[in-house]
Design a protein around this motif. Structure first.
Motif, PDB file in Angstrom:
ATOM      1  N   ILE A 107      15.619   8.300 -13.497  1.00 46.88           N
ATOM      2  CA  ILE A 107      14.186   8.048 -13.626  1.00 46.88           C
ATOM      3  C   ILE A 107      13.760   8.236 -15.078  1.00 46.88           C
ATOM      4  O   ILE A 107      14.248   9.136 -15.774  1.00 46.88           O
ATOM      5  CB  ILE A 107      13.377   8.962 -12.669  1.00 46.88           C
ATOM      6  CG1 ILE A 107      11.914   8.527 -12.602  1.00 46.88           C
ATOM      7  CG2 ILE A 107      13.521  10.433 -13.038  1.00 46.88           C
ATOM      8  CD1 ILE A 107      11.171   9.070 -11.389  1.00 46.88           C
ATOM      9  N   PHE A 108      12.876   7.357 -15.527  1.00 46.93           N
ATOM     10  CA  PHE A 108      12.365   7.438 -16.893  1.00 46.93           C
ATOM     11  C   PHE A 108      11.240   8.466 -16.985  1.00 46.93           C
ATOM     12  O   PHE A 108      10.555   8.757 -15.999  1.00 46.93           O
ATOM     13  CB  PHE A 108      11.805   6.079 -17.339  1.00 46.93           C
ATOM     14  CG  PHE A 108      12.846   5.023 -17.591  1.00 46.93           C
ATOM     15  CD1 PHE A 108      13.494   4.943 -18.812  1.00 46.93           C
ATOM     16  CD2 PHE A 108      13.165   4.094 -16.613  1.00 46.93           C
ATOM     17  CE1 PHE A 108      14.444   3.957 -19.061  1.00 46.93           C
ATOM     18  CE2 PHE A 108      14.111   3.100 -16.843  1.00 46.93           C
ATOM     19  CZ  PHE A 108      14.754   3.034 -18.071  1.00 46.93           C
ATOM     20  N   GLU A 109      11.054   8.978 -18.194  1.00 48.29           N
ATOM     21  CA  GLU A 109       9.833   9.716 -18.476  1.00 48.29           C
ATOM     22  C   GLU A 109       8.661   8.756 -18.301  1.00 48.29           C
ATOM     23  O   GLU A 109       8.781   7.554 -18.536  1.00 48.29           O
ATOM     24  CB  GLU A 109       9.846  10.258 -19.908  1.00 48.29           C
ATOM     25  CG  GLU A 109      10.979  11.222 -20.226  1.00 48.29           C
ATOM     26  CD  GLU A 109      10.722  12.627 -19.711  1.00 48.29           C
ATOM     27  OE1 GLU A 109       9.637  12.849 -19.123  1.00 48.29           O
ATOM     28  OE2 GLU A 109      11.596  13.490 -19.890  1.00 48.29           O
ATOM     29  N   LYS A 110       7.516   9.281 -17.890  1.00 44.81           N
ATOM     30  CA  LYS A 110       6.348   8.433 -17.684  1.00 44.81           C
ATOM     31  C   LYS A 110       5.955   7.749 -18.993  1.00 44.81           C
ATOM     32  O   LYS A 110       5.870   8.389 -20.043  1.00 44.81           O
ATOM     33  CB  LYS A 110       5.184   9.278 -17.144  1.00 44.81           C
ATOM     34  CG  LYS A 110       3.911   8.501 -16.871  1.00 44.81           C
ATOM     35  CD  LYS A 110       4.090   7.444 -15.801  1.00 44.81           C
ATOM     36  CE  LYS A 110       2.760   6.744 -15.505  1.00 44.81           C
ATOM     37  NZ  LYS A 110       2.936   5.517 -14.723  1.00 44.81           N
ATOM     38  N   ASP A 111       5.745   6.427 -18.922  1.00 45.71           N
ATOM     39  CA  ASP A 111       5.333   5.620 -20.081  1.00 45.71           C
ATOM     40  C   ASP A 111       6.291   5.774 -21.259  1.00 45.71           C
ATOM     41  O   ASP A 111       5.882   5.867 -22.423  1.00 45.71           O
ATOM     42  CB  ASP A 111       3.907   5.988 -20.523  1.00 45.71           C
ATOM     43  CG  ASP A 111       2.884   5.736 -19.429  1.00 45.71           C
ATOM     44  OD1 ASP A 111       3.016   4.719 -18.725  1.00 45.71           O
ATOM     45  OD2 ASP A 111       1.964   6.558 -19.270  1.00 45.71           O
ATOM     46  N   SER A 112       7.582   5.818 -20.954  1.00 43.70           N
ATOM     47  CA  SER A 112       8.590   6.008 -21.992  1.00 43.70           C
ATOM     48  C   SER A 112       9.867   5.280 -21.602  1.00 43.70           C
ATOM     49  O   SER A 112      10.091   4.972 -20.432  1.00 43.70           O
ATOM     50  CB  SER A 112       8.871   7.505 -22.172  1.00 43.70           C
ATOM     51  OG  SER A 112       9.986   7.714 -23.011  1.00 43.70           O
ATOM     52  N   ASP A 113      10.707   5.004 -22.608  1.00 46.61           N
ATOM     53  CA  ASP A 113      12.026   4.430 -22.348  1.00 46.61           C
ATOM     54  C   ASP A 113      13.103   5.511 -22.298  1.00 46.61           C
ATOM     55  O   ASP A 113      14.295   5.202 -22.257  1.00 46.61           O
ATOM     56  CB  ASP A 113      12.379   3.409 -23.439  1.00 46.61           C
ATOM     57  CG  ASP A 113      11.531   2.154 -23.338  1.00 46.61           C
ATOM     58  OD1 ASP A 113      11.121   1.799 -22.215  1.00 46.61           O
ATOM     59  OD2 ASP A 113      11.267   1.525 -24.384  1.00 46.61           O
ATOM     60  N   LYS A 114      12.681   6.762 -22.295  1.00 46.60           N
ATOM     61  CA  LYS A 114      13.621   7.880 -22.275  1.00 46.60           C
ATOM     62  C   LYS A 114      13.889   8.317 -20.838  1.00 46.60           C
ATOM     63  O   LYS A 114      12.967   8.512 -20.047  1.00 46.60           O
ATOM     64  CB  LYS A 114      13.054   9.052 -23.075  1.00 46.60           C
ATOM     65  CG  LYS A 114      13.975  10.258 -23.148  1.00 46.60           C
ATOM     66  CD  LYS A 114      13.334  11.392 -23.943  1.00 46.60           C
ATOM     67  CE  LYS A 114      14.235  12.619 -23.992  1.00 46.60           C
ATOM     68  NZ  LYS A 114      13.589  13.734 -24.730  1.00 46.60           N
ATOM     69  N   ILE A 115      15.170   8.470 -20.508  1.00 46.01           N
ATOM     70  CA  ILE A 115      15.565   8.942 -19.180  1.00 46.01           C
ATOM     71  C   ILE A 115      15.316  10.445 -19.081  1.00 46.01           C
ATOM     72  O   ILE A 115      15.650  11.205 -19.994  1.00 46.01           O
ATOM     73  CB  ILE A 115      17.059   8.642 -18.919  1.00 46.01           C
ATOM     74  CG1 ILE A 115      17.288   7.130 -18.789  1.00 46.01           C
ATOM     75  CG2 ILE A 115      17.568   9.360 -17.674  1.00 46.01           C
ATOM     76  CD1 ILE A 115      16.687   6.512 -17.547  1.00 46.01           C
ATOM     77  N   GLN A 116      14.710  10.866 -17.972  1.00 48.15           N
ATOM     78  CA  GLN A 116      14.538  12.299 -17.749  1.00 48.15           C
ATOM     79  C   GLN A 116      15.907  12.954 -17.597  1.00 48.15           C
ATOM     80  O   GLN A 116      16.788  12.419 -16.927  1.00 48.15           O
ATOM     81  CB  GLN A 116      13.714  12.555 -16.488  1.00 48.15           C
ATOM     82  CG  GLN A 116      12.262  12.160 -16.604  1.00 48.15           C
ATOM     83  CD  GLN A 116      11.459  12.571 -15.392  1.00 48.15           C
ATOM     84  OE1 GLN A 116      11.838  13.463 -14.640  1.00 48.15           O
ATOM     85  NE2 GLN A 116      10.323  11.912 -15.191  1.00 48.15           N
ATOM     86  N   ASN A 117      16.070  14.116 -18.215  1.00 42.79           N
ATOM     87  CA  ASN A 117      17.361  14.800 -18.159  1.00 42.79           C
ATOM     88  C   ASN A 117      17.151  16.302 -18.037  1.00 42.79           C
ATOM     89  O   ASN A 117      16.576  16.933 -18.923  1.00 42.79           O
ATOM     90  CB  ASN A 117      18.190  14.486 -19.408  1.00 42.79           C
ATOM     91  CG  ASN A 117      19.594  15.068 -19.326  1.00 42.79           C
ATOM     92  OD1 ASN A 117      20.054  15.421 -18.244  1.00 42.79           O
ATOM     93  ND2 ASN A 117      20.264  15.172 -20.453  1.00 42.79           N
ATOM     94  N   ILE A 118      17.579  16.845 -16.916  1.00 44.89           N
ATOM     95  CA  ILE A 118      17.587  18.294 -16.710  1.00 44.89           C
ATOM     96  C   ILE A 118      19.041  18.682 -16.453  1.00 44.89           C
ATOM     97  O   ILE A 118      19.639  18.243 -15.465  1.00 44.89           O
ATOM     98  CB  ILE A 118      16.706  18.715 -15.520  1.00 44.89           C
ATOM     99  CG1 ILE A 118      15.248  18.302 -15.768  1.00 44.89           C
ATOM    100  CG2 ILE A 118      16.803  20.220 -15.285  1.00 44.89           C
ATOM    101  CD1 ILE A 118      14.325  18.598 -14.607  1.00 44.89           C
ATOM    102  N   PRO A 119      19.644  19.466 -17.343  1.00 47.16           N
ATOM    103  CA  PRO A 119      21.068  19.803 -17.186  1.00 47.16           C
ATOM    104  C   PRO A 119      21.368  20.496 -15.860  1.00 47.16           C
ATOM    105  O   PRO A 119      20.492  21.107 -15.242  1.00 47.16           O
ATOM    106  CB  PRO A 119      21.340  20.742 -18.370  1.00 47.16           C
ATOM    107  CG  PRO A 119      20.277  20.416 -19.364  1.00 47.16           C
ATOM    108  CD  PRO A 119      19.066  20.041 -18.559  1.00 47.16           C
ATOM    109  N   LYS A 120      22.603  20.380 -15.445  1.00 50.45           N
ATOM    110  CA  LYS A 120      23.078  20.995 -14.206  1.00 50.45           C
ATOM    111  C   LYS A 120      22.714  22.470 -14.156  1.00 50.45           C
ATOM    112  O   LYS A 120      22.785  23.179 -15.161  1.00 50.45           O
ATOM    113  CB  LYS A 120      24.597  20.828 -14.106  1.00 50.45           C
ATOM    114  CG  LYS A 120      25.215  21.343 -12.820  1.00 50.45           C
ATOM    115  CD  LYS A 120      26.712  21.045 -12.797  1.00 50.45           C
ATOM    116  CE  LYS A 120      27.358  21.540 -11.513  1.00 50.45           C
ATOM    117  NZ  LYS A 120      28.806  21.210 -11.485  1.00 50.45           N
ATOM    118  N   ASP A 121      22.311  22.930 -12.981  1.00 53.28           N
ATOM    119  CA  ASP A 121      21.951  24.334 -12.789  1.00 53.28           C
ATOM    120  C   ASP A 121      23.226  25.176 -12.783  1.00 53.28           C
ATOM    121  O   ASP A 121      24.042  25.068 -11.867  1.00 53.28           O
ATOM    122  CB  ASP A 121      21.205  24.487 -11.460  1.00 53.28           C
ATOM    123  CG  ASP A 121      20.774  25.917 -11.184  1.00 53.28           C
ATOM    124  OD1 ASP A 121      21.094  26.812 -11.994  1.00 53.28           O
ATOM    125  OD2 ASP A 121      20.122  26.141 -10.148  1.00 53.28           O
TER     126      ASP A 121
END
Length: 200
Positions: free
Chosen positions: A90-104
């Motif tokens: 999923i992209f950040e809202k209004d952005s071309d950047k992919i959301q990234n949350i590292p592995k827990d």
């Protein structure tokens, strides 16, 4: 058709692996962009859409998959013999950047959540006899024995999303969604709620 005016972020599908002939001609490395979880690309495979919807619905409402290198992504397999494997992001809202949350790093395995399905509206005839106030409990993604298959199919995206931490901010209780509607004439509307269990 004009570009949809949507409050939801765009999503990206990447073909990760190909194990057989795909009638849509998808190839490894192909990328497909969805304007949001309700707007797939033109000529999108409906078989893939069927299995993909719970995932992109969950991502759109903040679900996280702590076992993934990026918690805001998940792999989805083609339902036609497992011919392809897709990565949903999923992209950040209004952005071309992919959301990234590292592995827990503290993830120790599945932690299925307690869920409640409740009938909140009823009209007409329900062939299963469901009525206002009826409730069922389940844990994680377990099916409910004897429960209407069509109703469970409709409720599954909400169950899936809530099990992985989704929040519905427009609801009085963001741990619930109360618009899950029976596909048979809309006679039954359900509320699906994630229940916080007491920590021992």
């Amino acid at each position: 058709m004009s570009k949809p005016d949507t409050p939801f972020p765009r999503l990206k599908l990447t073909v990760e692996n190909v194990y057989g002939h795909c009638y849509h001609g998808y190839k490894k490395g192909d990328e497909l962009i969805l304007e949001d979880f309700t707007h797939p690309p033109k000529y999108f495979c409906l078989g893939l859409a069927h299995v993909l919807f719970p995932v992109i619905y969950a991502l759109s409402f903040g679900a996280k998959f702590p076992f993934r290198d990026n918690q805001r992504s998940l792999l989805v397999t083609c339902p036609d013999g497992g011919k392809l494997e897709f990565k949903a992001e999923i992209f950040e809202k209004d952005s071309d950047k992919i959301q990234n949350i590292p592995k827990d790093p503290n993830h120790k395995g599945p932690k299925p959540k307690k869920m409640v399905i409740e009938i909140v509206k009823a009209k007409g005839k329900c062939h299963f006899g469901y009525k206002m106030g009826d409730k069922w409990e389940t844990t994680g993604l377990k099916c409910i024995p004897g429960f209407c298959g069509a109703a469970f199919h409709t409720a599954f995206p909400a169950l899936f999303a809530l099990n992985f931490g989704a929040k519905f901010s427009f609801m009085d209780n963001p741990d619930s969604i109360d618009t899950v509607t029976c596909p048979d004439g809309g006679n039954i509307i359900m509320k699906v709620t994630r229940v916080e269990e007491d920590k021992k």
